[in-house]
Design a protein around this motif. Sequence first.
Motif, PDB file in Angstrom:
ATOM      1  N   LEU A 155       0.958  -1.072  -0.242  1.00  0.00           N
ATOM      2  CA  LEU A 155       0.904  -0.246  -0.027  1.00  0.00           C
ATOM      3  C   LEU A 155       1.069   1.287  -0.155  1.00  0.00           C
ATOM      4  O   LEU A 155       0.857   2.443  -0.861  1.00  0.00           O
ATOM      5  CB  LEU A 155      -0.933  -0.562   1.437  1.00  0.00           C
ATOM      6  N   ALA A 156       1.983   1.255   1.083  1.00  0.00           N
ATOM      7  CA  ALA A 156       2.456   2.519   0.822  1.00  0.00           C
ATOM      8  C   ALA A 156       3.464   3.161  -0.268  1.00  0.00           C
ATOM      9  O   ALA A 156       3.608   3.995  -1.266  1.00  0.00           O
ATOM     10  CB  ALA A 156       3.365   2.725   1.943  1.00  0.00           C
ATOM     11  N   ALA A 157       4.028   1.530  -1.206  1.00  0.00           N
ATOM     12  CA  ALA A 157       4.521   2.179  -1.996  1.00  0.00           C
ATOM     13  C   ALA A 157       3.911   2.051  -3.046  1.00  0.00           C
ATOM     14  O   ALA A 157       4.277   2.771  -4.303  1.00  0.00           O
ATOM     15  CB  ALA A 157       5.453   0.397  -2.831  1.00  0.00           C
ATOM     16  N   LEU A 158       2.710   1.140  -3.157  1.00  0.00           N
ATOM     17  CA  LEU A 158       1.540   2.125  -4.439  1.00  0.00           C
ATOM     18  C   LEU A 158       1.103   3.245  -3.747  1.00  0.00           C
ATOM     19  O   LEU A 158       1.268   4.302  -5.676  1.00  0.00           O
ATOM     20  CB  LEU A 158       0.088   1.316  -4.381  1.00  0.00           C
ATOM     21  N   ILE A 159       1.051   3.846  -3.117  1.00  0.00           N
ATOM     22  CA  ILE A 159       1.098   5.533  -2.798  1.00  0.00           C
ATOM     23  C   ILE A 159       1.657   6.107  -3.463  1.00  0.00           C
ATOM     24  O   ILE A 159       1.654   7.337  -4.433  1.00  0.00           O
ATOM     25  CB  ILE A 159       0.498   5.723  -1.294  1.00  0.00           C
ATOM     26  N   ALA A 160       3.335   6.028  -2.819  1.00  0.00           N
ATOM     27  CA  ALA A 160       4.256   6.952  -3.447  1.00  0.00           C
ATOM     28  C   ALA A 160       4.719   6.844  -4.422  1.00  0.00           C
ATOM     29  O   ALA A 160       4.584   7.274  -5.503  1.00  0.00           O
ATOM     30  CB  ALA A 160       5.481   5.820  -3.225  1.00  0.00           C
ATOM     31  N   ALA A 161       4.155   5.410  -5.395  1.00  0.00           N
ATOM     32  CA  ALA A 161       3.904   5.555  -6.742  1.00  0.00           C
ATOM     33  C   ALA A 161       3.167   6.280  -7.435  1.00  0.00           C
ATOM     34  O   ALA A 161       3.509   6.361  -8.993  1.00  0.00           O
ATOM     35  CB  ALA A 161       4.665   3.972  -7.933  1.00  0.00           C
ATOM     36  N   SER A 162       2.253   6.350  -7.127  1.00  0.00           N
ATOM     37  CA  SER A 162       1.300   6.625  -7.791  1.00  0.00           C
ATOM     38  C   SER A 162       1.625   8.597  -7.691  1.00  0.00           C
ATOM     39  O   SER A 162       1.001   9.157  -8.178  1.00  0.00           O
ATOM     40  CB  SER A 162      -0.736   6.364  -6.774  1.00  0.00           C
TER      41      SER A 162
END
Length: 237
Positions: free
Chosen positions: A84-91
């Motif tokens: 979740l954290a990495a997905l938010i960062a990439a987005s």
Amino acid sequence: MNPRILLRGLLLIGSLVALGYLFEVTQLGSLLDKGWIDSEIRGKGLDGELIFIAIGALATAVGLPRQLIGFLGGYAFGFLFGTLAALIAASLGCVIAFYYSRLFGRALVMARFERRIRRVNDFLSGHTFSMTVLIRLLPIGSNLATNLAAGVTHVPAFAFIAGSALGYIPQTAVFALAGSGIEVDPVLRIGLAIALFVISGVLGAYLYRRFRHGRSLDREIDRELGEEQAVEEQQKA
């Protein structure tokens, strides 16, 4: 799907897994216990999580592979929250690069990516959300170049960013899984990560061939998928 694509992805997974293994069992691991992730992220609660997301967003906005952020997210937070954290960062990185290109960097992007801009505009126009999801599933292509090129086009921002976020999920989860808990059942975890990577790559290649309707995003992608000649023949027809 071209075996070279899978090989590159598997090598990337393998290299990150090896790095994570060193984190745990060697002196490098003891150094990193005092390093950035453990000192600034782990055990810092919401502050650490926000710092990771902010740094990850900036890193992916300037071209750091989003897969690496997924791996580090898994290493820092475990599989579920790391994904979740990495997905938010990439987005967020996608948002930053997209709007930088659209609002500030038009001349620079046009000068460097003129041909790609035309291809991205043609590829995404009409069905921006679904076509963006499609290209994000592919394990090849430049995330940064696509973000910058899309920012200069007339594609709707929300559809492009939302499609990117959805399309990022499979590979983000794969690399977060590879980075998380590798000291426990490493064969099972890495085997599952590899299997999921292969499945997502094959799915992305299939959808690209099935739904692009003769459009091409990038010659390199077509070449890797063995589709370049087919596209040229459709364009001549």
